[in-house]
Scaffold this motif. Structure first.
Motif: not given
Ligand code: FAD
Length: 439
Positions: A77-94, A116-120, A127-131
């Motif tokens: 199933s989809l993992c659906v988050k709500y928020g500022k992407p840079e913060e959501v990614w911070q949480e996901l990495t944890a 760019d923010k998420v890549r940081k 963790i690499p981000l590939t597009t």
């Protein structure tokens, strides 16, 4: 279900909301690690939407629900988050042991900034981000002039685009289901409701996905707004609920190629915005920035509400307000009317369309507006001022479209007099444009 700390890859959905023929998703699954399918309701975008029943949010929510349903076939199933992407990614990495993040390229200026923010954030965790390319047939520098510079005129671009196209290579589908067993096994993630993310279901009818029936007759019917002669699939291309490769393949294989031409325009404007991101808000032709726009607020309001006293313009604006879509011919007429007859800054009109169109796409909207205003790279000449009356006689000769949207147009007690006189407005704009270009 995989252990929370066992390694995973994450596929981040943005403008590619489908499980079939999805380039990035295919590559993500093919790698072999469990893939978490992720979507983020980005509050940087949502917080700026003034209408809480915005049809685009309903459209996205609907598409996510459909994908979730399909994912049950793969015990996922989809993992659906709500928020500022840079913060959501911070949480996901944890939360997860993420080895790689995969996505499809989004070319809009905001998307690039967000990435760019998420890549940081990801970079700090190594963790690499590939597009991957998925939203267009040719991206960035794939179709450029022989000297390597981007095209700014459509016709030579189209010629090169067609010469570069190898359908077997560029339009080939990515068989996502081949590796679907690699979706992260997890069926209990909930899709938040529209209400939970602060929105309501829109009353507007969402567009269907069929388009094949318009292709063969398109060259005959496309300019007549009372005829159902165009596909109305713009929103599906915008949000990726249809694959641009599949749609282009069908257009390519059809006998009649006019419709294919429109898909090339879409690639063209995406390429222009990528190379010239400043044109999202500044005129492509610099001398247009010298124009002294009148920016008359009451006239702008009359235009928005479809009360200019020009029935074809008003019909278009009312169609937009009531359905979230407007016919292309009438987009040209209404845009030209705002910029030229009313001498109101094209950016005001661009922003209004951006708010109302379900198929709103920054590259095509800015491109269309700059084309109509005359400030675009390959625009209608500045001295050509569409005459709404003549446009109506040519493209709505029986006034079917006008009767549908402005039924009171012939009643002087109910319908306003023209807000400006065509001849005077034409002279006024030409005078101002000449002054601006001379200075
Ligand atoms: C002022 C103005 C604003 C516009 N704003 C947008 C916008 O926000 N989003 C958008 O997708 N298109 C925009 N267009 C282009 C065009 O009007 C719409 O793509 C088209 O009307 C959508 O209807 P349809 O899906 O039935 O298109 P069809 O005629 O069936 O064409 C199929 C697809 O080709 C693409 N396409 C068609 N015409 C164009 C074009 N001129 N430029 C770029 N792509 C094109 C669209 O993806 C469209 O869905 C704008 C045009 C103008 C003049």
């Amino acid at each position: 279900m995989a252990n929370k700390r066992s390694p995973v890859n994450i596929f981040w959905f943005r403008r590619d909301l489908r499980l079939t023929d999805n380039a990035g998703l295919y590559h993500a699954l093919k790698q072999g690690l469990p893939v978490i399918p992720l979507f983020i309701f980005d509050t940087h975008i949502l917080d700026k939407l003034p209408d809480k029943n915005d049809a685009r949010v309903t459209f996205i929510h609907h598409a996510l629900a459909e994908m979730n349903e399909e994912l049950t076939r793969f015990s996922s199933s989809l993992c659906v988050k709500y928020g500022k992407p840079e913060e959501v990614w911070q949480e996901l990495t944890a939360e997860f042991d993420i080895r790689e993040v995969i996505a499809n390229t989004d070319y809009e200026p905001y998307a690039t900034e967000r990435e760019d923010k998420v890549r940081k954030v990801l970079g700090k965790n190594k963790i690499p981000l590939t597009t991957y390319k998925d939203q267009v047939i040719f991206e960035k520098d794939e179709v450029v002039k022989d000297d390597g510079k981007p095209y700014t005129v459509f016709t030579p671009y189209k010629r090169k685009w067609l010469a570069t196209l190898n359908p077997e290579l560029h339009l080939k589908a990515y068989p996502v289901t081949k590796y679907a067993k690699n979706f992260y096994a997890h069926t209990s993630w909930e899709l938040p409701s529209l209400k939970q993310i602060g929105f309501e279901k829109s009353d507007l009818e969402l567009p269907g996905k069929t388009y094949r029936d318009v292709i063969e007759d398109y060259h005959r019917t496309r300019d007549f707004p009372s005829v159902e002669g165009t596909s109305r699939i713009g929103a599906h291309l915008r949000f990726g609920t249809l694959s641009i490769r599949k749609v282009t393949l069908d257009a390519w294989e059809a006998r009649e190629k006019t419709w294919l031409n429109e898909l090339v325009w879409r690639d063209f404007y995406a390429m222009i915005l990528w190379h010239f991101p400043e044109t999202a808000t500044a005129a492509f032709r610099k001398n247009f920035d010298n124009i002294r726009w009148r920016n008359h607020e009451a006239e702008f309001e009359a235009w928005c509400e479809g009360k200019t006293g020009y029935p074809l313009v008003d019909a278009g604006m009312r169609q937009l307000n009531e359905t979230g879509w407007m016919h292309n011919r009438i987009r040209m007429v209404t845009a030209s009317f705002l910029a030229k007859h009313l001498l109101i800054d094209w950016r005001w009109g661009e922003a209004y369309f951006a708010r109302r169109l379900i198929d709103y796409d920054m590259a095509s909207n800015v491109g269309g507006w700059q084309w109509a205003a005359g400030s675009g790279n390959d625009a209608v000449p500045y001295f050509r001022v569409f005459n709404p009356q003549l446009q109506q006689e040519r493209f709505d000769p029986e006034m079917k479209y006008i009767r549908r949207w402005v039924p009171e147009f012939h009643d002087p007690f109910k319908y306003p007099k023209p807000i400006v006189d065509h001849r005077e407005a034409r002279e006024r704009v030409l005078k101002e444009f000449k002054r601006a270009f001379a200075g």
